[in-house]
Design an enzyme around this catalytic site. Structure first.
Site, PDB file in Angstrom:
ATOM      1  N   MET A  86     100.478  40.147  68.866  1.00 53.44           N
ATOM      2  CA  MET A  86     101.668  40.925  69.277  1.00 53.44           C
ATOM      3  C   MET A  86     102.060  40.645  70.724  1.00 53.44           C
ATOM      4  O   MET A  86     102.479  41.566  71.422  1.00 53.44           O
ATOM      5  CB  MET A  86     101.412  42.437  69.120  1.00 53.44           C
ATOM      6  CG  MET A  86     101.169  42.877  67.711  1.00 53.44           C
ATOM      7  SD  MET A  86     100.651  44.587  67.612  1.00 53.44           S
ATOM      8  CE  MET A  86      98.927  44.477  68.027  1.00 53.44           C
ATOM      9  N   LYS A 123     107.643  48.428  60.316  1.00 54.49           N
ATOM     10  CA  LYS A 123     106.812  48.272  61.504  1.00 54.49           C
ATOM     11  C   LYS A 123     107.031  46.937  62.183  1.00 54.49           C
ATOM     12  O   LYS A 123     106.193  46.058  62.125  1.00 54.49           O
ATOM     13  CB  LYS A 123     105.328  48.421  61.218  1.00 54.49           C
ATOM     14  CG  LYS A 123     104.802  49.802  61.339  1.00 54.49           C
ATOM     15  CD  LYS A 123     103.331  49.711  61.615  1.00 54.49           C
ATOM     16  CE  LYS A 123     102.605  50.942  61.111  1.00 54.49           C
ATOM     17  NZ  LYS A 123     101.192  50.695  60.986  1.00 54.49           N
ATOM     18  N   ASP A 159     103.925  46.779  54.532  1.00 55.09           N
ATOM     19  CA  ASP A 159     104.429  46.572  55.892  1.00 55.09           C
ATOM     20  C   ASP A 159     105.364  45.378  55.973  1.00 55.09           C
ATOM     21  O   ASP A 159     105.417  44.557  55.075  1.00 55.09           O
ATOM     22  CB  ASP A 159     103.253  46.260  56.824  1.00 55.09           C
ATOM     23  CG  ASP A 159     102.509  47.501  57.232  1.00 55.09           C
ATOM     24  OD1 ASP A 159     103.060  48.596  57.092  1.00 55.09           O
ATOM     25  OD2 ASP A 159     101.355  47.366  57.689  1.00 55.09           O
TER      26      ASP A 159
HETATM   27  C1  LIG Z   1     100.427  44.565  64.114  1.00 53.89           C
HETATM   28  S1  LIG Z   1      99.541  43.061  64.254  1.00 53.89           S
HETATM   29  C2  LIG Z   1      98.801  43.034  62.680  1.00 53.89           C
HETATM   30  C3  LIG Z   1      97.650  42.084  62.583  1.00 53.89           C
HETATM   31  C4  LIG Z   1      97.075  42.002  61.191  1.00 53.89           C
HETATM   32  N1  LIG Z   1      96.479  43.255  60.806  1.00 53.89           N
HETATM   33  C5  LIG Z   1      96.056  40.875  61.084  1.00 53.89           C
HETATM   34  O1  LIG Z   1      94.870  41.148  60.860  1.00 53.89           O
HETATM   35  O2  LIG Z   1      96.452  39.717  61.202  1.00 53.89           O
HETATM   36  C6  LIG Z   1     100.847  41.878  64.112  1.00 53.89           C
HETATM   37  C7  LIG Z   1     100.553  40.602  64.886  1.00 53.89           C
HETATM   38  O3  LIG Z   1      99.661  39.760  64.166  1.00 53.89           O
HETATM   39  C8  LIG Z   1      99.959  38.418  64.436  1.00 53.89           C
HETATM   40  N2  LIG Z   1     100.300  37.772  63.154  1.00 53.89           N
HETATM   41  C9  LIG Z   1     100.294  38.323  61.936  1.00 53.89           C
HETATM   42  N3  LIG Z   1     100.592  37.416  60.996  1.00 53.89           N
HETATM   43  C10 LIG Z   1     100.789  36.249  61.639  1.00 53.89           C
HETATM   44  C11 LIG Z   1     101.115  34.928  61.232  1.00 53.89           C
HETATM   45  N4  LIG Z   1     101.315  34.624  59.937  1.00 53.89           N
HETATM   46  N5  LIG Z   1     101.244  33.970  62.180  1.00 53.89           N
HETATM   47  C12 LIG Z   1     101.055  34.266  63.488  1.00 53.89           C
HETATM   48  N6  LIG Z   1     100.729  35.496  63.928  1.00 53.89           N
HETATM   49  C13 LIG Z   1     100.599  36.465  63.016  1.00 53.89           C
HETATM   50  C14 LIG Z   1     101.117  38.382  65.414  1.00 53.89           C
HETATM   51  O4  LIG Z   1     100.590  38.328  66.715  1.00 53.89           O
HETATM   52  C15 LIG Z   1     101.761  39.718  65.137  1.00 53.89           C
HETATM   53  O5  LIG Z   1     102.533  40.160  66.224  1.00 53.89           O
END
Ligand SMILES: C[S@@+](CC[C@H](N)C(=O)[O-])C[C@H]1O[C@@H](n2cnc3c(N)ncnc32)[C@H](O)[C@@H]1O
Length: 262
Positions: free
Chosen positions: A174, A60, A38
């Protein structure tokens, strides 16, 4: 090749720091025949994929899927027909806003063996990196993860009153584009405008930015500090503890000069 010999590993890639991968994730990446990944899988994690192993990007970003979910499901199924060791690498944890279960259901319904490997979810990674506890004795006895993403840009259908519980930390995934909506809905439902909050962009990566705010200033703080996705928002009394480390705001002096305050 029989599909019985194949396995699709749904692997959590964590927030981007390769040292936050599990040993199991690392082993599976090293043994993979193909890695399907992803947008939020960090470059440093991808660097661990051996040269010569096939990589397939399925994207995505919000509203911008390199491949729609049903095509990702079908791609994994097809790959399982010709490869024994398929790694589906996801940002964070596959089961936290990761659609891991949907992919597993699709594959298992077609006779493909699936194994799920957890990863460090953004809430845990950002909490540690910015030093914002998610629970704290006397401040928060629970935590709630909610999505700020509106399906097909429709209504965000959340239990706003339920989310105002001051004893429970609120973590929004998100939610960058829906921050104004969150602030307004939560304040309307009774949450105090002065409730502490923290915005963390690219947590646990070299680009990490941490910005303190309150419920009423979330949008303004995100805009004036130029936060870019991915952003995680933590709202609740835990955001007021002394250990929270804000990234120095490099634009603050420019803003003061522009407004004539200095
Ligand atoms: C589709 S979701 C996926 C979440 C992922 N499966 C997890 O467990 O972290 C994507 C969201 O996760 C958050 N996110 C993921 N990685 C991040 C990071 N390194 N710093 C801040 N937010 C993060 C943000 O809110 C982003 O919009």
């Amino acid at each position: 090749m029989s599909i019985k010999n194949s396995c699709v590993y749904l692997v959590g890639g964590g927030p981007g720091d390769p040292e936050l991968l599990t040993l199991k994730a690392l082993r599976l990446i090293e043994q993979a025949d193909v890695v399907v990944y992803d947008r939020l899988v960090g470059d440093a994690v991808l660097d661990l994929v051996p040269t010569g192993t096939a990589r397939i990007y399925v994207g995505k970003a919000a509203g911008d899927h390199a491949l729609p979910q049903d095509e990702i499901n079908e791609l994994l199924y097809r790959l399982a027909q010709s490869k024994t060791h398929v790694v589906r690498l996801k940002g964070g944890d596959p089961n936290v806003f990761g659609r891991g279960a949907e992919e597993a259901d699709y594959l298992e319904a077609r006779g493909v063996r699936v194994e799920m490997v957890p990863g460090v979810t953004a809430a845990a990674a950002c909490s540690a990196a910015a030093r914002v506890p998610l629970t704290y004795r006397g401040l928060a006895s629970g935590v709630r993860f909610v999505t700020g993403h509106r399906r097909n840009d429709g209504e965000l259908d959340l239990d706003w009153r339920g989310l105002t519980d001051t004893d429970t930390t609120l973590v929004i995934y998100m939610g960058l584009s829906t921050l104004p909506l969150f602030s307004a809905k939560l304040m309307n439902a009774g949450m105090a405008p002065s409730t502490p909050a923290v915005l963390i962009a690219s947590g646990a990566t070299p680009n990490q930015k941490v910005v303190k705010a309150t419920l009423s200033t979330l949008t303004q703080r995100a805009e004036e500090t130029g936060l870019e996705m991915p952003v995680l928002t933590i709202i609740g009394e835990v955001a007021s503890v002394a250990s929270v480390r804000e990234t120095p705001d490099e634009n603050a002096l420019d803003r003061k000069l522009e407004s004539g305050v200095v």
